[in-house]
Design a protein around this motif. Structure first.
Motif, PDB file in Angstrom:
ATOM      1  N   ALA A   1       0.835  -1.201   0.000  1.00 17.58           N
ATOM      2  CA  ALA A   1       0.000   0.000   0.000  1.00 17.58           C
ATOM      3  C   ALA A   1       0.870   1.251   0.000  1.00 17.58           C
ATOM      4  O   ALA A   1       1.975   1.265   0.540  1.00 17.58           O
ATOM      5  CB  ALA A   1      -0.918   0.009   1.214  1.00 17.58           C
ATOM      6  N   THR A   2       0.343   2.290  -0.620  1.00 17.88           N
ATOM      7  CA  THR A   2       1.022   3.578  -0.688  1.00 17.88           C
ATOM      8  C   THR A   2      -0.015   4.670  -0.430  1.00 17.88           C
ATOM      9  O   THR A   2      -1.213   4.388  -0.377  1.00 17.88           O
ATOM     10  CB  THR A   2       1.642   3.793  -2.086  1.00 17.88           C
ATOM     11  N   PRO A   3       0.433   5.922  -0.301  1.00 20.94           N
ATOM     12  CA  PRO A   3      -0.555   7.002  -0.194  1.00 20.94           C
ATOM     13  C   PRO A   3      -1.496   7.056  -1.399  1.00 20.94           C
ATOM     14  O   PRO A   3      -2.647   7.456  -1.275  1.00 20.94           O
ATOM     15  CB  PRO A   3       0.304   8.255  -0.093  1.00 20.94           C
ATOM     16  N   LYS A   4      -1.017   6.622  -2.568  1.00 22.72           N
ATOM     17  CA  LYS A   4      -1.887   6.588  -3.747  1.00 22.72           C
ATOM     18  C   LYS A   4      -3.045   5.619  -3.530  1.00 22.72           C
ATOM     19  O   LYS A   4      -4.164   5.856  -3.995  1.00 22.72           O
ATOM     20  CB  LYS A   4      -1.094   6.187  -4.983  1.00 22.72           C
ATOM     21  N   THR A   5      -2.798   4.547  -2.786  1.00 21.26           N
ATOM     22  CA  THR A   5      -3.862   3.606  -2.460  1.00 21.26           C
ATOM     23  C   THR A   5      -4.967   4.308  -1.675  1.00 21.26           C
ATOM     24  O   THR A   5      -6.155   4.093  -1.920  1.00 21.26           O
ATOM     25  CB  THR A   5      -3.304   2.429  -1.638  1.00 21.26           C
ATOM     26  N   LEU A   6      -4.579   5.161  -0.736  1.00 21.87           N
ATOM     27  CA  LEU A   6      -5.568   5.902   0.043  1.00 21.87           C
ATOM     28  C   LEU A   6      -6.336   6.885  -0.828  1.00 21.87           C
ATOM     29  O   LEU A   6      -7.505   7.159  -0.570  1.00 21.87           O
ATOM     30  CB  LEU A   6      -4.897   6.646   1.198  1.00 21.87           C
ATOM     31  N   ARG A   7      -5.701   7.417  -1.839  1.00 24.09           N
ATOM     32  CA  ARG A   7      -6.414   8.318  -2.751  1.00 24.09           C
ATOM     33  C   ARG A   7      -7.468   7.552  -3.537  1.00 24.09           C
ATOM     34  O   ARG A   7      -8.574   8.045  -3.768  1.00 24.09           O
ATOM     35  CB  ARG A   7      -5.419   9.002  -3.687  1.00 24.09           C
ATOM     36  N   ILE A   8      -7.160   6.326  -3.915  1.00 24.01           N
ATOM     37  CA  ILE A   8      -8.142   5.481  -4.610  1.00 24.01           C
ATOM     38  C   ILE A   8      -9.286   5.118  -3.664  1.00 24.01           C
ATOM     39  O   ILE A   8     -10.461   5.144  -4.045  1.00 24.01           O
ATOM     40  CB  ILE A   8      -7.458   4.225  -5.181  1.00 24.01           C
ATOM     41  N   VAL A   9      -8.934   4.792  -2.420  1.00 26.42           N
ATOM     42  CA  VAL A   9      -9.952   4.484  -1.420  1.00 26.42           C
ATOM     43  C   VAL A   9     -10.854   5.698  -1.202  1.00 26.42           C
ATOM     44  O   VAL A   9     -12.067   5.568  -1.064  1.00 26.42           O
ATOM     45  CB  VAL A   9      -9.295   4.031  -0.101  1.00 26.42           C
ATOM     46  N   GLY A  10     -10.273   6.891  -1.187  1.00 27.75           N
ATOM     47  CA  GLY A  10     -11.070   8.113  -1.052  1.00 27.75           C
ATOM     48  C   GLY A  10     -12.084   8.249  -2.178  1.00 27.75           C
ATOM     49  O   GLY A  10     -13.226   8.635  -1.952  1.00 27.75           O
ATOM     50  N   GLY A  11     -11.672   7.909  -3.390  1.00 31.43           N
ATOM     51  CA  GLY A  11     -12.610   7.915  -4.509  1.00 31.43           C
ATOM     52  C   GLY A  11     -13.740   6.928  -4.296  1.00 31.43           C
ATOM     53  O   GLY A  11     -14.897   7.197  -4.622  1.00 31.43           O
ATOM     54  N   GLY A  12     -13.427   5.789  -3.708  1.00 31.05           N
ATOM     55  CA  GLY A  12     -14.464   4.804  -3.389  1.00 31.05           C
ATOM     56  C   GLY A  12     -15.424   5.321  -2.334  1.00 31.05           C
ATOM     57  O   GLY A  12     -16.626   5.066  -2.391  1.00 31.05           O
ATOM     58  N   TRP A  13     -14.899   6.061  -1.357  1.00 31.58           N
ATOM     59  CA  TRP A  13     -15.765   6.633  -0.320  1.00 31.58           C
ATOM     60  C   TRP A  13     -16.752   7.627  -0.913  1.00 31.58           C
ATOM     61  O   TRP A  13     -17.889   7.729  -0.447  1.00 31.58           O
ATOM     62  CB  TRP A  13     -14.941   7.311   0.760  1.00 31.58           C
ATOM     63  N   ILE A  14     -16.326   8.367  -1.930  1.00 27.34           N
ATOM     64  CA  ILE A  14     -17.233   9.311  -2.590  1.00 27.34           C
ATOM     65  C   ILE A  14     -18.402   8.540  -3.215  1.00 27.34           C
ATOM     66  O   ILE A  14     -19.565   8.918  -3.063  1.00 27.34           O
ATOM     67  CB  ILE A  14     -16.484  10.132  -3.654  1.00 27.34           C
TER      68      ILE A  14
END
Length: 82
Positions: free
Chosen positions: A51-64
């Motif tokens: 996992a990387t910070p980019k993974t969290l950015r993708i997860v954030g898109g999923g939360w939207i």
């Protein structure tokens, strides 16, 4: 006794709003939020794997998406009532 079960729907709206706002903050990396949150998680749980910070950015898109899906039935019913 005669109250509808939909009287407490505002709780769902607040939860969905929080998902959407948090998702935008992570997805757009507002003020380095994704990197900061990743560093916090990596310190607490050192086995982050690949996992990387980019993974969290993708997860954030999923939360939207999840936030909008939480609101979708109510938005559809509002559209039909109008």
């Amino acid at each position: 006794m005669g109250e509808s079960a939909n009287d407490d729907i505002w709780i769902l709206w607040i939860g969905a709003g929080l998902f959407i706002v948090a998702g935008f903050v992570l997805a757009l990396n507002v003020r380095g939020a994704a990197e900061r949150f990743f560093d916090l998680v990596a310190r607490q749980m050192p086995f982050t794997g690949s996992a990387t910070p980019k993974t969290l950015r993708i997860v954030g898109g999923g939360w939207i998406v999840v936030g909008f899906l939480m609101l979708l039935p109510d938005l559809i019913s509002l559209g039909r009532a109008g």
